[in-house]
Structure formats: structure tokens, C-alpha cells
Design a protein around this motif. Structure first.
Motif, PDB file in Angstrom:
ATOM      1  N   UNK A  15      -8.281  -4.997  -9.097  1.00 16.97           N
ATOM      2  CA  UNK A  15      -8.491  -6.285  -8.439  1.00 16.97           C
ATOM      3  C   UNK A  15      -8.931  -6.018  -7.002  1.00 16.97           C
ATOM      4  N   UNK A  16     -10.172  -6.320  -6.687  1.00 14.28           N
ATOM      5  CA  UNK A  16     -10.720  -6.025  -5.359  1.00 14.28           C
ATOM      6  C   UNK A  16     -10.275  -7.086  -4.357  1.00 14.28           C
ATOM      7  N   UNK A  17      -8.963  -7.121  -4.097  1.00 13.73           N
ATOM      8  CA  UNK A  17      -8.419  -8.114  -3.177  1.00 13.73           C
ATOM      9  C   UNK A  17      -8.888  -7.880  -1.746  1.00 13.73           C
ATOM     10  N   UNK A  18      -9.096  -6.620  -1.354  1.00 14.31           N
ATOM     11  CA  UNK A  18      -9.448  -6.309   0.041  1.00 14.31           C
ATOM     12  C   UNK A  18     -10.751  -6.956   0.485  1.00 14.31           C
ATOM     13  N   UNK A  19     -11.649  -7.243  -0.453  1.00 15.03           N
ATOM     14  CA  UNK A  19     -12.902  -7.898  -0.092  1.00 15.03           C
ATOM     15  C   UNK A  19     -12.783  -9.413  -0.061  1.00 15.03           C
ATOM     16  N   UNK A  20     -11.591  -9.942  -0.391  1.00 13.39           N
ATOM     17  CA  UNK A  20     -11.444 -11.404  -0.503  1.00 13.39           C
ATOM     18  C   UNK A  20     -10.126 -11.857   0.105  1.00 13.39           C
ATOM     19  N   UNK A  21      -9.828 -11.368   1.293  1.00 19.62           N
ATOM     20  CA  UNK A  21      -8.570 -11.734   1.938  1.00 19.62           C
ATOM     21  C   UNK A  21      -8.777 -11.984   3.430  1.00 19.62           C
ATOM     22  N   UNK A  22      -9.978 -12.414   3.762  1.00 22.79           N
ATOM     23  CA  UNK A  22     -10.291 -12.784   5.146  1.00 22.79           C
ATOM     24  C   UNK A  22      -9.690 -14.150   5.476  1.00 22.79           C
ATOM     25  N   UNK A  23      -9.691 -14.474   6.757  1.00 29.50           N
ATOM     26  CA  UNK A  23      -9.229 -15.793   7.181  1.00 29.50           C
ATOM     27  C   UNK A  23      -9.972 -16.899   6.462  1.00 29.50           C
ATOM     28  N   UNK A  33       0.810  -1.219   0.000  1.00 27.96           N
ATOM     29  CA  UNK A  33       0.000   0.000   0.000  1.00 27.96           C
ATOM     30  C   UNK A  33       0.847   1.274   0.000  1.00 27.96           C
ATOM     31  N   UNK A  34       1.789   1.382   0.911  1.00 28.19           N
ATOM     32  CA  UNK A  34       2.632   2.573   1.019  1.00 28.19           C
ATOM     33  C   UNK A  34       3.996   2.140   1.532  1.00 28.19           C
ATOM     34  N   UNK A  64      -7.544   0.105  10.795  1.00 22.62           N
ATOM     35  CA  UNK A  64      -8.863  -0.538  10.830  1.00 22.62           C
ATOM     36  C   UNK A  64      -9.986   0.459  11.100  1.00 22.62           C
ATOM     37  N   UNK A  65      -9.651   1.603  11.666  1.00 22.04           N
ATOM     38  CA  UNK A  65     -10.669   2.638  11.865  1.00 22.04           C
ATOM     39  C   UNK A  65     -11.202   3.168  10.541  1.00 22.04           C
ATOM     40  N   UNK A  66     -10.407   3.053   9.493  1.00 24.87           N
ATOM     41  CA  UNK A  66     -10.726   3.704   8.216  1.00 24.87           C
ATOM     42  C   UNK A  66     -10.738   2.716   7.051  1.00 24.87           C
ATOM     43  N   UNK A  67     -10.724   1.435   7.340  1.00 21.02           N
ATOM     44  CA  UNK A  67     -10.504   0.450   6.293  1.00 21.02           C
ATOM     45  C   UNK A  67     -11.591   0.495   5.224  1.00 21.02           C
ATOM     46  N   UNK A 110      -4.397   1.886   0.539  1.00 21.44           N
ATOM     47  CA  UNK A 110      -4.731   0.480   0.313  1.00 21.44           C
ATOM     48  C   UNK A 110      -6.016   0.363  -0.511  1.00 21.44           C
ATOM     49  N   UNK A 111      -7.022   1.161  -0.151  1.00 24.79           N
ATOM     50  CA  UNK A 111      -8.302   1.091  -0.855  1.00 24.79           C
ATOM     51  C   UNK A 111      -8.158   1.495  -2.321  1.00 24.79           C
ATOM     52  N   UNK A 112      -7.309   2.492  -2.576  1.00 23.05           N
ATOM     53  CA  UNK A 112      -7.114   2.941  -3.949  1.00 23.05           C
ATOM     54  C   UNK A 112      -6.501   1.853  -4.822  1.00 23.05           C
ATOM     55  N   UNK A 113      -5.617   1.040  -4.242  1.00 22.84           N
ATOM     56  CA  UNK A 113      -4.937  -0.005  -5.010  1.00 22.84           C
ATOM     57  C   UNK A 113      -5.706  -1.316  -5.041  1.00 22.84           C
ATOM     58  N   UNK A 114      -6.392  -1.640  -3.927  1.00 18.91           N
ATOM     59  CA  UNK A 114      -6.902  -2.989  -3.761  1.00 18.91           C
ATOM     60  C   UNK A 114      -8.360  -3.062  -3.337  1.00 18.91           C
ATOM     61  N   UNK A 115      -9.047  -1.928  -3.207  1.00 21.63           N
ATOM     62  CA  UNK A 115     -10.407  -1.917  -2.707  1.00 21.63           C
ATOM     63  C   UNK A 115     -11.452  -1.967  -3.806  1.00 21.63           C
TER      64      UNK A 115
END
Length: 543
Positions: A200-208, A156-157, A427-430, A190-195
Motif C-alpha cells: 500500500x503506497x501510503x507515503x505518496x498519499x498522506x500529504x496535507x 516504521x521502526x 526528510x533528507x532521505x524520504x 518507512x519506504x520498505x513498508x509504505x513507499x
């Protein structure tokens, strides 16, 4: 759980989360992955970087793992609800058994995190295995989605951790404002790259649960009816969830350094804060015992006062040397390794680093604690850590609650409380919607043969959480190392621990009692020479 931190606590440092609210049903989770049938694995020579990484473990045992390691790539669905949709690729390694005839099995391993690279954890575990285990089992490592050699690799950064960072502080308006702004900017990057809305919306598909489904896909690709598994730290949470969602597919499963399934993830960070404070104070007492070596004070309180005095000094002015710097955050993050593991190399290295500051040896001090000031770093671990933790379950969205809890805990546990807050503050701003975690153990067919290992003074995954998990995993067995302060105890030098590990995998034998206890190894003594470098300490940490 790294920190369940890059900086703060890895179930490694920085493991945190809200208590379990609701559940993903086991049947639903099973159905969504059952529709996907992976291609067969094509094992081949590994790329140069993986071979170089494996060489770090060649000296851990008689087999040079870098000469036998194999690699394969496995395509899995980005979203298991759409098995024929977009795919991502996992990197796998196999360190093959050395016995004649077919292997007894494939042990899939995970080192924790979330965010821990697992492809190279395979050869590490193999190298530390006994000769009998090396003859019997292949060891399968894998980089979870978004991590390491898997593609895509989530960052992300890469300038986020450049030193010196704003002081962690103790909840004041100035430090709070600086870190809240920094955390929000990171989450937005992170959201700009992966949200949602990205390529590729990886952030919605990377849970446990996504990685648990990947583990079952790995099992299928290996051609195994059941999964044999060793998970450390956060890897124990992957194992817990797998055993709940796919109970009939569990072969032999070992969980080492155990996550509390009811403190995922917000309460987990508060548990860590208290436990790490206890362990660092113990370490200060150890340094005081060898004042003739380190000269930082002959009582625990004197060493404590020196450390916190130095933290205050660095808050006013960081120490820089040849492109690296040590501010208060870097000091805390570095020495935290000594609270993770009881080890001569680690304990000596950080004590010697503090001593170097006192004697004016800036080079040695920065070599021990320093972080680069420019040029960025690979923040893959931190990015994935947040991506998993922030979406496994909903964190409190009220900064007032975070602040009040931290102020309360900091009164008695000041060592890493605020560092852990800021490690997790993105996580406050995810920018991805949080889910609801699987309720571990709530399945009719829960396997009864899971073997757990735990030290009573583990700070990253405190003992109380292991007891809770042992209760939830009905029929499990627990090996406890009394009085030890090491996070994850298999292959850490205790022959009694490793004997239980071997007997289980080789013979299927569980301890005769529900819970058995083994003795701690005892505290190390300083080496004859105290010139151990930070690199030596870090190498020791990964063993």
C-alpha cells in the motif's frame, strides 16, 4: 503542531518546511474529490480502547463523555485522482449534543501534529466545552489517514526511540554521522513498508491536501452543506488549506495556535528553535524564583548552568532505572513540555524531576524523564509526522545547508536546535516524492468569517506566523492573549478567550475589532506538595 515532535518541536514540535513554491490549484483539488461520494455513516458503540481513552476526559466537565461517545468508520480513496480505486478507512467519533431537538451543527475537530490522534480529541473538546456548547453541538473527532484507530496504521521502526539515543550534539562529525545513519535507516524502513512498490503506497498519499480532501468527505458523509471546524496547531494548517481549496464550503472555522503558511516546513523548525529557547530560559527563571522549593539555583543563570551541566553529564553516562533511561536527548525532550504550556502541574513536575536528580532520587528522576530501553514503542505519530512533512513540500536536500543553518541558530538558541534537526532529518532521505503546497489565501471566494486565537509567546507556532496568516486570510479576526506562553489557548482557563469561542459558534458573532487582546493568566506557583509525578504532568499536557 505536536513536536510538531515526538521528541522535538508538535506544530506541534518539530514543524518544519521550505517556503511556498508553486501551488496545487484550488480548482484541481476540488475536482479530484468531487467525484467521490461516501457512504452514510453508521454510528455505533465504540470499541473498548476508544471508550477507555474517552474516560480520561470524563473529569473535565459535568458530562461523562465515555458514556455517550459513538463511533463510525468512513472509507475514503487512497488516491482521490482514482475515486473508485483502493480505499482506506478513517475512524470517526461523535460526542452528541445534550440539548432537546436537533443539534445546531457538527463541529469537526483536529488536534494537530501532523500525527496527532483525533478520534479522542473529539470527546476532549466536548468535555471542555461550556454547557451551552454541549447542548448545541455534536463534536466530531477523526483519526487522519494512517493515524491511531484509522486503518492502515503507519509505523516504521518501533525501536527508533528506545533510550538512550545518540546525543543530539552540536554539529560535530561523530554525532552527525550517528544521526544521519539513524535517520537514513528510519526513512528506508518507512519506504520498505509504505513507499512505492509496497503493498500500500501510503507515503505518496498522506500529504496535507489528502487530509483536507478527507475532511470534505467527512462533511459529505455527515450530510452537511458546510464544514464547521476547530483546528489546533497543525490543525490550523488543515483549516487554512481547506478554506483555500473549498472556500464556499466553510461554515464556522476556528484556528488556534497558528501555523505560518509561508514557512511550511523547513523555516518553521528554525522559528521554533528560537522561540523554545526563549521560553525555556523563562522557565529557568521561574524555577530560580522558587529556589526554596527546588534548590536548583536562585538565579536564572544558575538554573541554566545546572540544566546544561546535567545534559553534559548524561551525554557521558545515561541514568537507568527499572527498564527506562534518561540520556541527554530524553532530558531535553521531556522538559520541552514546560516550554509548551504555562501550567502548575507541568512546570512543577519537571522542576521537581530535576531536583530529584540533584538529591539522588534516581527513581523520581527517571519517572519524570525516562524512556524505555527495550521493547519498542508505538512510533505511529513520528512516522506520520515525517510522512506528511517530508512530502508536503521539498526540504533542502543539501546536508551542508541544514548544518550551516543549525550552527548559526544554535549560537543563540541552543536548547532544541539540534534536537529539531534530528527529529526532521529523515526528510533528507524520504522515499516519496514531495509535492507543492497550496498557496493559502489565494482564492477569489476566501471566507471572511474565520476566527483565530494566538498567544504572543507560543513557541510551537510563534506569534509572527499568526500575524502572517491573519494577513493572508483576508477578513479573518484574531484574538491575542498577550504575554502568554501556552500553545493553543482555547479551553486553557482564560474565560475571556472561551467567551469569544462560544459567542462565535453559538451566535456567529465575531469580535468587533479586527484584532482584540486579552490578558495572560499569569505564572503558576508551586503546589503545596511538589510530589507531582511525570504522569500527572503528561495528563495535564493533554487537557
Amino acid at each position: 503542531m505536536k513536536k510538531l515532535v515526538v521528541v522535538a518541536a508538535t506544530a506541534g514540535l518539530g514543524m518544519t518546511g521550505l517556503g511556498l513554491i508553486g501551488a496545487t490549484s484550488a480548482s484541481a483539488a476540488t475536482d479530484t474529490s468531487a467525484a467521490f461520494h461516501p457512504a452514510s455513516l453508521n454510528w455505533h458503540a465504540c470499541q473498548t480502547d476508544i471508550v477507555k481513552g474517552a474516560k480520561a476526559y470524563d473529569a473535565l466537565g459535568p458530562v461523562k463523555v465515555s458514556t455517550i461517545i459513538q463511533c463510525a468508520e468512513l472509507q475514503v480513496p487512497l488516491d482521490y485522482a482514482h475515486p473508485n480505486g483502493q480505499k482506506i478507512t478513517l475512524e470517526l467519533t461523535r460526542t452528541p449534543h445534550q440539548g432537546s431537538g436537533p443539534a445546531k451543527g457538527d463541529i469537526v475537530v483536529n488536534p494537530g501534529g501532523p500525527g496527532g490522534e483525533g478520534a479522542l480529541f473529539g470527546p476532549r473538546v466536548y468535555a471542555q466545552n461550556s454547557a451551552a456548547m454541549q447542548k448545541a453541538y455534536n463534536v466530531i473527532g477523526f483519526d487522519p489517514r494512517g493515524i491511531g484507530f484509522s486503518t492502515p496504521k503507519m509505523t516504521c521502526d518501533e525501536d527508533y526511540t528506545n533510550a538512550p539515543r545518540p546525543a543530539y550534539g552540536t554539529g560535530g562529525k561523530v554525532t552527525d554521522a550517528a544521526w544521519l545513519a539513524k535517520s537514513k535507516a528510519y526513512a528506508q524502513a518507512c519506504a520498505a513498508k509504505w513507499g512505492p512498490g509496497s503493498k500500500l503506497d501510503l507515503m505518496d498519499h498522506i500529504k496535507t491536501i489528502d487530509s483536507v480532501r478527507d475532511m470534505d468527505t467527512i462533511r459529505k458523509a455527515l450530510g452537511n452543506k458546510k464544514l464547521d471546524y476547530y483546528g489546533a496547531s497543525y490543525g490550523t494548517y488543515l483549516g487554512q488549506v481547506y478554506a483555500t481549496v473549498f472556500p464556499k464550503r466553510v461554515g464556522r472555522m476556528v484556528l488556534d495556535g497558528n501555523v505560518n503558511p509561508k514557512h511550511v516546513w523547513y523555516e518553521a523548525q528554525l522559528d521554533q528553535d528560537r522561540a523554545f529557547d526563549k521560553n525555556i530560559e523563562y522557565y529557568f527563571g521561574w524555577i530560580a524564583k522558587y529556589d526554596n522549593v527546588y534548590h536548583l539555583g536562585n538565579t536564572q543563570k544558575k538554573v541554566h548552568d545546572f540544566f546544561y551541566g546535567l545534559e553534559d553529564t548524561l551525554t557521558g553516562k545515561a541514568v537507568a532505572y527499572q527498564g527506562a533511561a534518561v540520556g541527554p536527548d530524553e532530558l531535553v525532550d521531556g522538559i520541552q513540555s514546560a516550554a509548551y504550556r504555562r501550567s502548575q502541574a507541568v512546570w512543577n513536575a519537571y522542576a521537581a524531576g530535576l531536583s530529584a536528580y540533584k538529591t539522588g532520587d534516581v527513581a523520581a528522576f527517571v519517572d519524570t524523564f525516562g524512556v524505555q530501553t527495550t521493547g519498542g514503542s508505538d512510533d505511529n505519530e513520528f512516522a506520520v509526522y515525517n510522512a506528511v512533512q517530508c512530502t508536503d513540500t521539498q526540504w533542502p536536500l543539501s546536508w551542508a545547508k541544514w548544518h550551516a543553518d543549525a550552527v548559526r541558530v544554535n549560537r543563540t538558541a541552543p536548547f532544541e536546535t539540534w534536537g529539531n534537526v534530528w527529529f526532521n532529518a529523515p526528510c533528507l532521505y524520504w522515499g516519496a516524492k514531495a509535492g507543492k503546497p497550496v498557496k493559502v489565501g489565494q482564492t477569489r471566494d476566501l471566507p471572511k468569517n474565520i476566527l483565530m486565537f494566538q498567544a504572543t509567546d507560543d513557541a510551537a507556532t510563534p506569534y509572527a506566523g499568526a500575524l502572517e496568516l491573519h494577513k493572508v486570510l483576508r477578513g479573518s479576526h484574531l484574538v491575542v492573549q498577550d504575554g502568554d506562553r501556552t500553545h493553543c489557548i482555547v479551553h486553557r482557563g482564560a474565560s475571556a478567550v472561551d467567551a469569544y469561542f462560544d459567542d462565535y459558534f453559538l451566535n456567529g458573532t465575531l469580535p468587533k475589532q479586527d484584532t482584540v487582546h486579552v490578558a495572560q493568566l499569569g505564572d503558576p506557583t508551586p503546589p503545596a506538595s511538589t510530589a507531582k509525578t511525570a504522569a500527572s504532568a503528561h495528563a495535564e499536557v493533554v487537557k
